[in-house]
Design an enzyme around this catalytic site. Structure first.
Site, PDB file in Angstrom:
ATOM      1  CD  GLU A 182      -3.058  -1.113   2.170  1.00 37.63           C
ATOM      2  OE1 GLU A 182      -2.807  -0.614   3.272  1.00 37.63           O
ATOM      3  OE2 GLU A 182      -4.167  -1.584   1.864  1.00 37.63           O
ATOM      4  CG  ASP A 236      -7.540  -5.845   4.791  1.00 35.69           C
ATOM      5  OD1 ASP A 236      -7.039  -6.172   5.868  1.00 35.69           O
ATOM      6  OD2 ASP A 236      -7.597  -4.669   4.392  1.00 35.69           O
ATOM      7  CD  GLU A 242      -9.849  -1.848   7.960  1.00 37.12           C
ATOM      8  OE1 GLU A 242      -8.894  -2.370   8.568  1.00 37.12           O
ATOM      9  OE2 GLU A 242      -9.757  -1.412   6.804  1.00 37.12           O
TER      10      GLU A 242
HETATM   11  C1  GCV Z   1      -2.817   0.242   8.474  1.00 31.01           C
HETATM   12  C2  GCV Z   1      -6.138  -2.307   5.269  1.00 31.01           C
HETATM   13  C3  GCV Z   1      -6.634  -1.140   6.088  1.00 31.01           C
HETATM   14  C4  GCV Z   1      -5.537  -0.110   6.279  1.00 31.01           C
HETATM   15  C5  GCV Z   1      -4.347  -0.800   6.960  1.00 31.01           C
HETATM   16  C6  GCV Z   1      -3.898  -1.959   6.072  1.00 31.01           C
HETATM   17  C7  GCV Z   1      -2.772  -2.744   6.709  1.00 31.01           C
HETATM   18  O1  GCV Z   1      -5.875  -1.912   3.975  1.00 31.01           O
HETATM   19  O2  GCV Z   1      -7.744  -0.580   5.468  1.00 31.01           O
HETATM   20  O3  GCV Z   1      -6.034   0.922   7.089  1.00 31.01           O
HETATM   21  O4  GCV Z   1      -3.288   0.090   7.161  1.00 31.01           O
HETATM   22  O5  GCV Z   1      -4.981  -2.834   5.869  1.00 31.01           O
HETATM   23  O6  GCV Z   1      -3.069  -3.712   7.375  1.00 31.01           O
HETATM   24  O7  GCV Z   1      -1.617  -2.380   6.540  1.00 31.01           O
END
Ligand code: GCV
Length: 689
Positions: free
Chosen positions: A266, A339, A367
């Site tokens: 990411e 995820d 989340e």
């Molecule tokens: C901390 C997902 C979440 C992100 C998170 C990422 C990760 O994409 O939406 O907020 O980032 O996972 O675990 O690195």
């Protein structure tokens, strides 16, 4: 047996349902008599153990109790031997954990007999996604307890220290022994001397409670704050920079735990930016930490925009590196391959990596499961995950056993949970979200523990009425009318959420606006967005059917699993229906095991989810006489919200998918109450909350 009696007798007294704000978590009990403690040694940790024993003792008044530090080979790590009048351990921390277990048993009426209790994992770590400016990524319980507005610098107040102490105490009570203090999307200033001073201050408060501090840092720190031209892990200057930095850290914090790294994921920097691989990057850091006993937790959460199936990528990137990592590198793998969805099969790397240490990463913060608005007890999900059989070394190679050292000898064993803790008075935003923090600790200590037992313990500790003047409650009433129905509610809550949001293997169909991952958005596809960030990438609904084909004819993800799972998942007839649309794209009239067609099954399941939450409301309203007013009404209000949310999920998904299925919603279920247009136009985030 005596503890059972004490628990029952207490509940025959009269009680006072005074308002509680939830700040005391599961640590509300007070002693009911005195205890005479014998302990030959003294230290900060032992002082805490003695205080806890005095403050929470519910055994025989005036009893003698001995705390003994004595080596015993049967006791592992910070484990302990528990008996009615003594706790024996190899370490001071073992004594503290033994005391916490003893008190928990006294307070919940469990038996205490000669027994050795050893932890399943050595490192039981909370990952805080806290930013240096005080915000918390995916945090739903207020601002960070560690970091404040960066503009105000790194000052530490007495209030901070008090809160950190309470936090440390709560963690120690459930065996958590590590905290990563900041977000994996790390700030470049994390390793600056000023920031490290603050880490030192936090570490000093956490230390007596046995909690090691860890940090998340940018892989490119040598360039970002070290003034180097590169952060290439094979560059000698870079290697030296890290060695010096690690020395600086250990001078300040001698028991520092190590680093958690999100690399080439990411947009975060990583070794691939310099043409190197994950092993090159992780090993360079591991070598710098090795002399101090530090570890590197290297995340396997990787996916690319052009990937045909995001669920396959971690396996594809990490399997070729199996055996190349140093023994103080642990690959941190999310429980599911996409995820932290409400339901996923386990990530195929569990059971696949054979010469590399792997640790599970669970998400305590909700989340994708309703934030701190919805009541969702996650222990059932984690139990399902830990008990999943990977077949790595034949039948019985559960995820739990592939990660806790039972199958292969590992230098370290570890498990992580993304914390749901913030400055909210009740720490976790929803009173029942505290149960997820509690459950993580308990399962990290004992990965065979059932969610039923955890819910039972937590409810007794958190909701047993306190002794007082006003209310008469007897034990059988409380058990029958509060404990049993609310426990049942907790145990059903995760499945209900799956039912009303993403049943039968659907996943990641969230509203995209503001990237909140809260409400439904199977339609979300603004122009120019990465395809793997749109729900259609995952549900693939069309006139022919719905679901992601991960069979050998599709993305091939099934091949990443050992037999017999591979064949089982490949064939829709043998694929567990809970994962059906995860692995298959099936026609709307596909015949389910119960004889219904897929479309009808989808409708009935969404509707079932909504009805389940309505039932939770009724259950909660009925327990009002047993709960203090503040917590009762706060939970009641959140359940109302959850019912509205469930309805939106059901209506949004069914009306959207109906455009493709072109079939009626079976007439014996409740009709949608929202228009699809309305749901699509609204900013769902704002509407829902
Ligand atoms: C901390 C997902 C979440 C992100 C998170 C990422 C990760 O994409 O939406 O907020 O980032 O996972 O675990 O690195």
């Amino acid at each position: 047996m005596r503890n059972l009696l004490v628990f029952f007798t207490l509940l025959l007294f009269t009680f006072n349902l005074q308002a509680e704000d939830g700040h005391n978590l599961w640590l509300r009990a007070k002693s009911t008599g005195s205890v005479d403690i014998v302990c030959a040694r003294s230290s900060a940790t032992l002082t805490i153990a003695k205080q806890e024993l005095e403050q929470g003792w519910q055994g025989q008044n005036g009893a003698k109790f001995t705390l003994t530090i004595k080596k015993d080979k049967a006791i592992k790590g910070d484990g302990f031997k528990l008996s009615e009048n003594e706790i024996q351990a190899n370490t001071e921390l073992g004594i503290l954990y033994g005391v916490c277990e003893l008190l928990r048993r006294q307070q919940t009426g469990q038996t205490i007999q000669n027994e050795i209790c050893n932890p399943s994992y050595d490192r039981r770590v909370l990952n805080h996604w806290d930013n240096l400016d005080g915000t918390v990524e995916r945090g739903y319980a207020g601002l960070s307890i560690f970091w404040h507005d960066l503009e105000k610098g790194y000052a530490v107040t007495d209030n901070d220290r008090m809160l950190w102490k309470e936090y440390a105490r709560a963690n120690a009570s459930i065996g958590i022994n590590g905290s990563v203090l900041n977000n994996v999307n790390s700030h470049k200033l994390m390793l600056t001397p000023e920031c490290l001073q603050k880490v030192k201050a936090i570490a000093e408060v956490l230390r007596p409670y046995g909690i090691k501090t860890y940090l998340s840092v940018k892989f490119s720190s040598p360039t970002l704050i070290g003034g180097l031209k590169t952060s290439d892990p094979l560059n000698p200057e870079v290697i030296k920079w890290w060695k010096d930095k690690v020395k600086e850290i250990y001078t300040l914090i001698p028991d520092f735990g190590g680093l958690l790294i999100k690399a080439n994921s990411e947009g975060e920097p990583g070794p691939q930016d310099y043409g190197r691989n994950h092993a090159d990057g992780a090993n360079m850091l591991a070598d710098a930490f090795k002399p101090y006993g530090g570890i590197i937790m290297w995340r396997a959460f990787v996916y690319a925009a052009n990937s045909k199936d995001r669920a396959c990528q971690a396996y594809n990137e990490f399997m070729p590196l199996d055996g190349q990592f140093r023994d103080n590198v642990i690959i941190q793998v999310k429980n599911g391959p996409v995820d932290f969805q409400p339901r996923e099969p386990f990530t195929s790397l569990f059971g696949a990596l054979k010469k590399t240490t792997v640790m599970p990463e669970l998400q305590i913060t909700q989340e994708y499961l309703g934030h701190s608005e919805q009541l969702v007890f996650l222990a059932t999900m984690w139990e399902e995950f830990l008990k999943s059989d990977t077949y790595q070394e034949g039948i019985g190679s559960t995820v739990a056993r592939t990660t806790d050292g039972s199958i292969f000898p590992q230098k370290y064993t570890a498990i992580a949970g993304v914390a749901n803790i913030g400055l909210d008075t009740n720490w976790s935003g929803h009173h029942f979200a505290q149960a997820n923090w509690y459950a993580f600790g308990r399962m990290a200590w004992k990965n065979q523990m059932t969610s039923e037992k955890i819910a039972d313990e937590w409810l007794k500790l958190t909701f047993s009425p306190k002794e007082g003047k006003n209310v008469n409650i007897n034990i059988s009433d409380w058990q029958k009318n509060f404990l049993m129905p609310v426990k049942q509610l907790m145990l059903e809550s995760r499945e209900a959420t799956v039912n009303y949001s993403m049943p039968l293997g659907l996943h990641h169909i969230f509203a995209g606006l503001n990237n909140t991952h809260y409400g439904p958005g199977p339609w979300f596809a603004p122009k120019g967005i990465r395809i793997d960030w749109t729900p259609a990438y995952y549900h693939k609904a069309d006139s022919l059917g719905i679901g992601f084909d991960r069979t050998t004819k599709g993305s091939g993800a099934v091949s990443q699993y050992h037999e017999p799972l591979n064949s089982q998942f490949e064939n829709p007839a043998t694929c567990p229906e809970i994962y059906l649309l995860w692995f298959h794209h099936l026609p709307w009239d596909y015949k389910m095991k119960d004889g219904r067609i897929l479309w009808d099954e989808l409708c009935y399941t969404y509707d079932k989810g909504v009805n389940e939450v309505r039932q939770f409301q009724k259950t909660w309203d009925k327990v009002q006489p047993y709960v203090d007013a503040q917590r009762f009404s706060e939970v009641q209000s959140k359940l109302r919200q959850q019912c509205r949310d469930a309805q939106v999920w059901k209506d949004g998904c069914l009306l959207y998918f109906q455009q493709f299925s072109k079939r009626p919603i079976p007439f014996d279920i409740e009709r949608p109450v929202y228009d699809l247009d309305y749901l699509m136009k609204m900013d769902l985030t704002d509407m829902l909350k």
